[in-house]
Design a protein around this motif. Structure first.
Motif, PDB file in Angstrom:
ATOM      1  N   VAL A   1     -15.577   5.103   3.170  1.00 31.96           N
ATOM      2  CA  VAL A   1     -14.407   5.108   2.285  1.00 31.96           C
ATOM      3  C   VAL A   1     -14.545   6.670   1.525  1.00 31.96           C
ATOM      4  O   VAL A   1     -15.220   6.960   0.642  1.00 31.96           O
TER       5      VAL A   1
ATOM      6  N   ALA B   1     -10.553   7.103  -4.739  1.00 33.71           N
ATOM      7  CA  ALA B   1     -11.508   5.928  -4.177  1.00 33.71           C
ATOM      8  C   ALA B   1     -12.677   6.511  -3.031  1.00 33.71           C
ATOM      9  O   ALA B   1     -12.250   7.514  -2.259  1.00 33.71           O
TER      10      ALA B   1
ATOM     11  N   CYS C   1      -9.942  11.706  -0.335  1.00 40.21           N
ATOM     12  CA  CYS C   1      -9.613  11.300   0.994  1.00 40.21           C
ATOM     13  C   CYS C   1      -9.806  12.445   1.923  1.00 40.21           C
ATOM     14  O   CYS C   1     -10.135  13.526   1.419  1.00 40.21           O
TER      15      CYS C   1
ATOM     16  N   LEU D   1      -2.808   7.336   4.153  1.00 41.72           N
ATOM     17  CA  LEU D   1      -1.957   7.253   2.904  1.00 41.72           C
ATOM     18  C   LEU D   1      -0.662   7.991   3.603  1.00 41.72           C
ATOM     19  O   LEU D   1      -1.064   9.242   4.147  1.00 41.72           O
TER      20      LEU D   1
ATOM     21  N   PHE E   1      -0.193   3.179   1.291  1.00 39.74           N
ATOM     22  CA  PHE E   1      -1.255   3.006   2.296  1.00 39.74           C
ATOM     23  C   PHE E   1      -0.670   2.214   3.425  1.00 39.74           C
ATOM     24  O   PHE E   1       0.083   1.389   3.170  1.00 39.74           O
TER      25      PHE E   1
ATOM     26  N   ALA F   1      -8.108   7.383   4.320  1.00 41.71           N
ATOM     27  CA  ALA F   1      -8.767   6.723   3.167  1.00 41.71           C
ATOM     28  C   ALA F   1      -9.905   6.195   3.762  1.00 41.71           C
ATOM     29  O   ALA F   1     -11.154   6.383   3.115  1.00 41.71           O
ATOM     30  N   SER F   2     -10.021   5.252   4.799  1.00 43.44           N
ATOM     31  CA  SER F   2     -11.430   4.583   5.308  1.00 43.44           C
ATOM     32  C   SER F   2     -11.150   4.381   6.788  1.00 43.44           C
ATOM     33  O   SER F   2     -10.163   4.274   7.292  1.00 43.44           O
TER      34      SER F   2
ATOM     35  N   GLY G   1     -16.619   1.944  -2.620  1.00 44.84           N
ATOM     36  CA  GLY G   1     -15.747   3.167  -3.233  1.00 44.84           C
ATOM     37  C   GLY G   1     -16.289   3.806  -4.203  1.00 44.84           C
ATOM     38  O   GLY G   1     -16.338   3.768  -5.380  1.00 44.84           O
TER      39      GLY G   1
ATOM     40  N   TRP H   1      -4.909   9.469  -3.659  1.00 44.10           N
ATOM     41  CA  TRP H   1      -4.824   8.047  -4.149  1.00 44.10           C
ATOM     42  C   TRP H   1      -5.865   7.840  -5.319  1.00 44.10           C
ATOM     43  O   TRP H   1      -6.974   8.705  -5.140  1.00 44.10           O
TER      44      TRP H   1
ATOM     45  N   ASP I   1      -8.625   5.318  -7.481  1.00 45.27           N
ATOM     46  CA  ASP I   1      -9.549   4.159  -7.139  1.00 45.27           C
ATOM     47  C   ASP I   1      -8.765   2.847  -7.354  1.00 45.27           C
ATOM     48  O   ASP I   1      -8.999   2.210  -6.346  1.00 45.27           O
TER      49      ASP I   1
ATOM     50  N   TYR J   1      -6.263   2.055  -4.361  1.00 45.79           N
ATOM     51  CA  TYR J   1      -7.078   1.844  -3.234  1.00 45.79           C
ATOM     52  C   TYR J   1      -7.654   0.382  -3.450  1.00 45.79           C
ATOM     53  O   TYR J   1      -7.609  -0.391  -2.560  1.00 45.79           O
TER      54      TYR J   1
ATOM     55  N   GLU K   1      -6.928  -2.969  -1.123  1.00 39.54           N
ATOM     56  CA  GLU K   1      -7.952  -3.592  -0.235  1.00 39.54           C
ATOM     57  C   GLU K   1      -7.741  -4.988  -0.707  1.00 39.54           C
ATOM     58  O   GLU K   1      -8.472  -6.237   0.044  1.00 39.54           O
TER      59      GLU K   1
END
Length: 402
Positions: A107, A143, A147, A171, A205, A237-238, A254, A274, A276, A279, A283
């Motif tokens: 992340v 997060a 990014c 994102l 997202f 993002a991840s 995160g 973004w 924390d 995000y 999630e």
């Protein structure tokens, strides 16, 4: 209030002739503070019944990112640290008691550039990741740090074993087109190369899932820009990977080096990135584990402000699931009186918010040279101590689900 008790586990260890685990009398293991932990229990049942996946999220700082747990190849002990961080130990611990769990995701960048001044590349920290010319701004307000951003011409790759599926979260904040592949070919399911467009007018997202043509094994997933506008047309993002047929808990970390509770609690998008909290809400984890406070105490934030920030994070996490609030162990740079005040504030906040609480300060005790020897630098846990943190976290989760 009910303590996190480990009597049965210690009895088993005595029968095997092994050492007993440290007792956790009240208030160290905390009462569950009235929480029924229904989301956690449902998630664990879903996994064990093969009905679906579960998701845990860890909000934290360099301790959760893994600083200190790597090899001696760099001064920060971040090289190879991802595999030894306590969330990885937690995944192994949960798997060992019948709850399959994976610490397969990355992340953001964990603000690794901030703490090392660029001396340690993210791919050294996590060799599964090849990021080409993708870059990160190394800010702790987002997060996992920051990014990853890039325009056309470079690929982000995640390689993992025992998987067939890759999940990507990006994102929307600028106009761009980008593509994906699994093992260099268009995915069997999921958007093909060039088939995705971000829209700068629809901030938010998006999650995409890619499955390759081959059975579960060692595979790589790739994500890259094919065109766009602006200096950073793609915001990643991840990425994570898993075997679709094997239901498990996906742990997403995160955590950002140097992060304070205020940064973990912020909603500042900073021109299109973004936060924390955004995000975390996206999630929607079944369980959020919060472990922070060292940077707050070092910065003399104040115990009441720290507690208020914890409340903000907890409130957002409770929108989707349950919470385990953890307080950090003692470090060399912070007076014990400060630890006692912040520990009391965190504990009171857990009671107020009705969430489980674990004090690693009370578990490990005040700072001593012996405790310091278990860290890389008086602050960051070596791999063995990180493994113990993961083991205790697992035992807390067991108590929450009992």
């Amino acid at each position: 209030m009910r303590a996190f008790g480990f009597g049965a586990e210690n009895a088993a260890r005595r029968r095997r002739g092994g050492p007993t685990l440290p007792a956790l009398p009240l208030p160290i293991g905390s009462a569950l503070n009235g929480s029924a932990n229904t989301a956690l229990k449902a998630a664990l049942a879903r996994v064990t019944n093969g009905a679906g996946r579960a998701k845990f999220y860890i909000a934290g700082d360099s301790v959760s990112f893994g600083q200190g747990a790597g090899t001696t190849a760099d001064a920060f002990r971040l090289t190879g640290a991802r595999a030894n961080r306590w969330p990885a130990a937690l995944a192994a611990e949960l798997t060992g008691i019948g709850y399959p769990a994976l610490d397969n995701a990355f992340v953001g960048d964990g603000a690794i550039g901030t703490v090392t001044g660029g001396a340690v590349d993210f791919s050294a920290y996590d060799p599964r990741v090849s990021h080409g010319t993708w870059s990160a701004t190394a800010d702790q307000r987002f997060a996992g740090g920051s990014c990853w951003v890039n325009q056309a011409g470079s690929i982000m790759r995640l390689t993992a074993a025992g998987v067939d599926t890759f999940e990507i979260v990006y994102l929307n904040f600028a106009t761009a087109t980008f593509g994906t592949d699994v093992d260099g070919a268009n995915p069997v399911s999921g958007p093909a190369s060039g088939a995705i467009s971000t829209n700068g007018g629809a901030f938010g997202f998006t999650r995409i899932t890619l499955t390759g043509a081959s059975a579960s094994g060692s595979h790589y997933g790739e994500f890259g820009a094919t065109g766009g506008t602006g200096a950073s047309a793609i915001a990643l993002a991840s990425m994570t990977a898993y075997a679709s047929a094997a239901k498990a808990i996906d742990i997403k970390v995160g955590a950002a080096c140097g992060a304070t509770s205020a940064q973990l609690a912020t909603t500042n998008h900073d021109g299109g990135h973004w936060s924390d909290l955004d995000y975390l809400a996206f999630e929607a984890p079944d369980l959020t584990i919060i472990l922070c406070g060292i940077n707050d105490m070092n910065a003399a934030v104040g115990a009441s402000a720290f507690a208020a920030n914890l409340h903000t994070i907890i409130a957002r996490a409770k929108l989707s699931g349950d919470v385990l609030l953890c307080f950090p162990y003692a470090v060399q740079s912070i007076p014990d009186a400060t630890y006692q005040a912040y520990n009391a504030a965190a504990k009171a906040q857990a009671v107020s918010d009705g969430v489980a609480f674990m004090s690693f300060y009370e578990y490990f005790g005040a700072y001593t040279s012996a405790l310091g020897a278990r860290t890389a630098d008086g602050t960051h846990p070596l791999a063995a101590m990180a493994a113990e943190i993961g083991r205790v976290a697992r035992r807390c989760i067991q108590a929450m689900a009992a």
